[in-house]
Design an enzyme around this catalytic site. Structure first.
Site, PDB file in Angstrom:
ATOM      1  N   SER A  28      42.832 -11.844 -27.046  1.00 59.97           N
ATOM      2  CA  SER A  28      43.292 -11.964 -25.521  1.00 59.97           C
ATOM      3  C   SER A  28      43.928 -10.676 -24.965  1.00 59.97           C
ATOM      4  O   SER A  28      44.544 -10.129 -25.733  1.00 59.97           O
ATOM      5  CB  SER A  28      44.239 -12.940 -25.587  1.00 59.97           C
ATOM      6  OG  SER A  28      43.695 -14.157 -26.046  1.00 59.97           O
ATOM      7  N   VAL A  33      48.782 -24.556 -16.583  1.00 58.01           N
ATOM      8  CA  VAL A  33      49.000 -24.153 -15.067  1.00 58.01           C
ATOM      9  C   VAL A  33      48.214 -24.994 -13.773  1.00 58.01           C
ATOM     10  O   VAL A  33      48.468 -24.723 -12.758  1.00 58.01           O
ATOM     11  CB  VAL A  33      48.640 -22.688 -14.973  1.00 58.01           C
ATOM     12  CG1 VAL A  33      49.408 -21.787 -15.694  1.00 58.01           C
ATOM     13  CG2 VAL A  33      47.109 -22.458 -14.900  1.00 58.01           C
ATOM     14  N   ALA A  79      36.971 -20.621 -14.932  1.00 52.00           N
ATOM     15  CA  ALA A  79      36.145 -21.216 -14.168  1.00 52.00           C
ATOM     16  C   ALA A  79      34.859 -21.618 -15.216  1.00 52.00           C
ATOM     17  O   ALA A  79      34.726 -21.342 -16.218  1.00 52.00           O
ATOM     18  CB  ALA A  79      35.542 -20.249 -13.181  1.00 52.00           C
ATOM     19  N   TYR A  97      29.355 -12.760 -11.727  1.00 50.70           N
ATOM     20  CA  TYR A  97      31.083 -12.944 -11.588  1.00 50.70           C
ATOM     21  C   TYR A  97      31.394 -14.019 -10.551  1.00 50.70           C
ATOM     22  O   TYR A  97      32.461 -14.800 -10.705  1.00 50.70           O
ATOM     23  CB  TYR A  97      31.763 -11.753 -11.568  1.00 50.70           C
ATOM     24  CG  TYR A  97      33.226 -11.796 -12.156  1.00 50.70           C
ATOM     25  CD1 TYR A  97      33.478 -11.985 -13.520  1.00 50.70           C
ATOM     26  CD2 TYR A  97      34.252 -11.364 -11.346  1.00 50.70           C
ATOM     27  CE1 TYR A  97      34.877 -12.008 -13.885  1.00 50.70           C
ATOM     28  CE2 TYR A  97      35.678 -11.589 -11.610  1.00 50.70           C
ATOM     29  CZ  TYR A  97      36.004 -11.851 -13.002  1.00 50.70           C
ATOM     30  OH  TYR A  97      37.203 -11.884 -13.391  1.00 50.70           O
ATOM     31  N   LYS A 134      39.609 -13.843  -8.047  1.00 53.79           N
ATOM     32  CA  LYS A 134      40.511 -12.673  -8.022  1.00 53.79           C
ATOM     33  C   LYS A 134      40.965 -11.816  -6.757  1.00 53.79           C
ATOM     34  O   LYS A 134      41.852 -11.376  -6.773  1.00 53.79           O
ATOM     35  CB  LYS A 134      39.541 -11.680  -8.833  1.00 53.79           C
ATOM     36  CG  LYS A 134      39.610 -12.143 -10.582  1.00 53.79           C
ATOM     37  CD  LYS A 134      40.571 -12.130 -10.996  1.00 53.79           C
ATOM     38  CE  LYS A 134      40.617 -12.411 -12.496  1.00 53.79           C
ATOM     39  NZ  LYS A 134      41.795 -12.992 -13.526  1.00 53.79           N
ATOM     40  N   ARG A 163      35.728  -7.807 -24.518  1.00 54.35           N
ATOM     41  CA  ARG A 163      35.098  -8.976 -24.900  1.00 54.35           C
ATOM     42  C   ARG A 163      36.346  -9.988 -25.444  1.00 54.35           C
ATOM     43  O   ARG A 163      36.909  -9.676 -26.567  1.00 54.35           O
ATOM     44  CB  ARG A 163      34.301  -8.549 -26.375  1.00 54.35           C
ATOM     45  CG  ARG A 163      32.996  -8.964 -26.179  1.00 54.35           C
ATOM     46  CD  ARG A 163      32.173  -8.409 -27.459  1.00 54.35           C
ATOM     47  NE  ARG A 163      31.605  -7.096 -27.301  1.00 54.35           N
ATOM     48  CZ  ARG A 163      30.655  -6.832 -26.890  1.00 54.35           C
ATOM     49  NH1 ARG A 163      29.753  -7.674 -26.214  1.00 54.35           N
ATOM     50  NH2 ARG A 163      30.310  -5.427 -26.807  1.00 54.35           N
TER      51      ARG A 163
HETATM   52  N1  LIG Z   1      38.312  -9.871 -20.571  1.00 57.34           N
HETATM   53  C1  LIG Z   1      38.026  -8.978 -19.639  1.00 57.34           C
HETATM   54  O1  LIG Z   1      36.870  -8.442 -19.579  1.00 57.34           O
HETATM   55  C2  LIG Z   1      39.032  -9.165 -18.366  1.00 57.34           C
HETATM   56  C3  LIG Z   1      38.895  -8.204 -17.439  1.00 57.34           C
HETATM   57  C4  LIG Z   1      39.675  -8.110 -16.328  1.00 57.34           C
HETATM   58  C5  LIG Z   1      40.668  -9.127 -16.206  1.00 57.34           C
HETATM   59  N2  LIG Z   1      40.678 -10.091 -17.026  1.00 57.34           N
HETATM   60  C6  LIG Z   1      41.419 -11.288 -17.143  1.00 57.34           C
HETATM   61  O2  LIG Z   1      42.563 -11.280 -17.964  1.00 57.34           O
HETATM   62  C7  LIG Z   1      43.043 -12.596 -18.194  1.00 57.34           C
HETATM   63  C8  LIG Z   1      43.219 -13.198 -19.549  1.00 57.34           C
HETATM   64  O3  LIG Z   1      41.851 -13.335 -20.036  1.00 57.34           O
HETATM   65  P1  LIG Z   1      41.155 -12.668 -21.197  1.00 57.34           P
HETATM   66  O4  LIG Z   1      40.003 -12.092 -21.155  1.00 57.34           O
HETATM   67  O5  LIG Z   1      42.319 -12.214 -22.316  1.00 57.34           O
HETATM   68  O6  LIG Z   1      40.675 -14.112 -21.888  1.00 57.34           O
HETATM   69  P2  LIG Z   1      41.576 -15.298 -22.981  1.00 57.34           P
HETATM   70  O7  LIG Z   1      40.365 -16.296 -22.871  1.00 57.34           O
HETATM   71  O8  LIG Z   1      41.818 -14.878 -24.287  1.00 57.34           O
HETATM   72  O9  LIG Z   1      42.586 -15.785 -22.060  1.00 57.34           O
HETATM   73  C9  LIG Z   1      42.473 -16.575 -21.065  1.00 57.34           C
HETATM   74  C10 LIG Z   1      43.786 -17.562 -21.185  1.00 57.34           C
HETATM   75  O10 LIG Z   1      43.843 -18.370 -20.129  1.00 57.34           O
HETATM   76  C11 LIG Z   1      44.328 -19.622 -20.570  1.00 57.34           C
HETATM   77  N3  LIG Z   1      43.964 -20.594 -19.433  1.00 57.34           N
HETATM   78  C12 LIG Z   1      43.008 -21.348 -18.878  1.00 57.34           C
HETATM   79  N4  LIG Z   1      43.477 -22.239 -18.079  1.00 57.34           N
HETATM   80  C13 LIG Z   1      44.592 -22.467 -18.384  1.00 57.34           C
HETATM   81  C14 LIG Z   1      45.583 -23.274 -17.821  1.00 57.34           C
HETATM   82  N5  LIG Z   1      45.016 -24.388 -17.234  1.00 57.34           N
HETATM   83  N6  LIG Z   1      46.576 -23.510 -18.337  1.00 57.34           N
HETATM   84  C15 LIG Z   1      47.268 -22.544 -19.091  1.00 57.34           C
HETATM   85  N7  LIG Z   1      46.654 -21.492 -19.504  1.00 57.34           N
HETATM   86  C16 LIG Z   1      45.334 -21.597 -19.272  1.00 57.34           C
HETATM   87  C17 LIG Z   1      43.679 -19.845 -21.828  1.00 57.34           C
HETATM   88  O11 LIG Z   1      44.255 -20.633 -22.635  1.00 57.34           O
HETATM   89  C18 LIG Z   1      43.685 -18.417 -22.206  1.00 57.34           C
HETATM   90  O12 LIG Z   1      44.758 -18.007 -23.156  1.00 57.34           O
HETATM   91  C19 LIG Z   1      42.297 -13.559 -17.130  1.00 57.34           C
HETATM   92  O13 LIG Z   1      42.927 -13.607 -15.768  1.00 57.34           O
HETATM   93  C20 LIG Z   1      41.116 -12.631 -16.932  1.00 57.34           C
HETATM   94  O14 LIG Z   1      40.415 -12.902 -15.816  1.00 57.34           O
HETATM   95  C21 LIG Z   1      39.889 -10.287 -18.059  1.00 57.34           C
END
Ligand SMILES: NC(=O)c1ccc[n+]([C@@H]2O[C@H](COP(=O)([O-])OP(=O)(O)OC[C@H]3O[C@@H](n4cnc5c(N)ncnc54)[C@H](O)[C@@H]3O)[C@@H](O)[C@H]2O)c1
Length: 258
Positions: free
Chosen positions: A20, A68, A98, A158, A165, A195
């Protein structure tokens, strides 16, 4: 970075596992001396989080349940945090969701339900948690969320998350204006692809990573630690003049035209 966040308490939302973004962020904040509070969505995530914490040097102030999608859960979580600490100085919002079916094919086929769920979980949630966090940021503070280039450019597959976003980044600006008068800053990091569990849901994600490696100015992908350090910067006094902004941590990919 040692000591940059000494004496500061930061709430970190969104650690699902060691991949994460929020975990990379937690490690950076811990290294800078912050006291950390983690929120998790389900008991299963708490078990994962507890395991991760045990294997690391991080001793959290507390771990609190927070869904959330549910206002009562958000209010209860911040009430619990208030009882424990009284004041917080930072909030990391690293949460999005999503349905997998919405993250492939054409955006024009997005369902109403899928659109609303993505907006609710990935964009409105920032507004809801900022409202509660504000009450505990009585000494000023910094809120940092996680965005992606799909907010401003079309990234195939996406789809609905790109639109969420866009809404998230607009919320960063509106919240920055609202909360600025209380000494609270609001910014976003826009990370390149990494990833993670959430990324697995996006169809063709491997192709996105290969494209960055080939084309980004730095000719490589970025990692959770780089997102962690950029988020640390935005939470720390080093960025005290910055609010309402989106900081790209993407090996420079966003500057490219053709
Ligand atoms: N991985 C990427 O390539 C990337 C790039 C840019 C931005 N992001 C953003 O980073 C953020 C974290 O994502 P990640 O990639 O670390 O994946 P991840 O799956 O590790 O983290 C997503 C988190 O959102 C939480 N979540 C989802 N629904 C929820 C809810 N209803 N209540 C509380 N928590 C909830 C999940 O429990 C999880 O901990 C996201 O906003 C994602 O869009 C990711």
């Amino acid at each position: 970075m040692n000591g940059l966040l000494n004496g500061k308490t930061v709430v970190v939302m969104g650690v699902a596992n060691e991949r994460s973004l929020a975990w990379g962020i937690a490690k950076s904040l811990h290294g800078a001396g912050a006291k950390l509070i983690f929120t998790y969505r389900k008991e299963r995530s708490l078990a994962k989080l507890t395991g991760l914490l045990q294997d690391s040097a991080i001793e959290p102030l507390m771990c609190v349940s927070c869904d959330v999608n549910d206002d009562a859960s958000i209010e209860a979580a911040f009430e619990e945090i208030k009882q424990q600490t009284g004041v917080i100085h930072g909030l990391v919002h690293s949460v999005a969701f999503a349905e997998k079916d919405e993250l492939k094919g054409e955006y024009v086929d997005t369902s109403r339900e899928g659109f609303l769920l993505a907006q609710d979980t990935s964009a409105y949630s920032l507004v809801a948690v900022a409202r509660e966090a504000k009450k505990l940021m009585t000494e000023g503070g910094s809120i940092v969320t996680q965005s992606y280039i799909g907010a401003t450019r079309v990234v195939r597959n996406y789809n609905v998350m790109g639109v969420a976003k866009a809404s998230l980044e607009a919320s960063v600006r509106y919240l920055a204006e609202d909360l600025g008068k209380y000494g609270i800053r609001v910014n976003a990091v826009s990370a390149g692809p990494i990833r993670t569990l959430a990324a697995k849901g996006v169809s063709g994600f491997n192709d996105i990573m290969t494209t960055i490696e080939e084309r980004a100015p730095l000719r490589r992908n970025i990692d959770q630690d780089e997102v962690g350090d950029a988020t640390l910067f935005l939470l720390s006094s080093l960025s005290r003049g910055v609010t309402g902004d989106v900081l790209h941590v993407d090996a420079g990919y966003h500057i490219l035209g053709l």
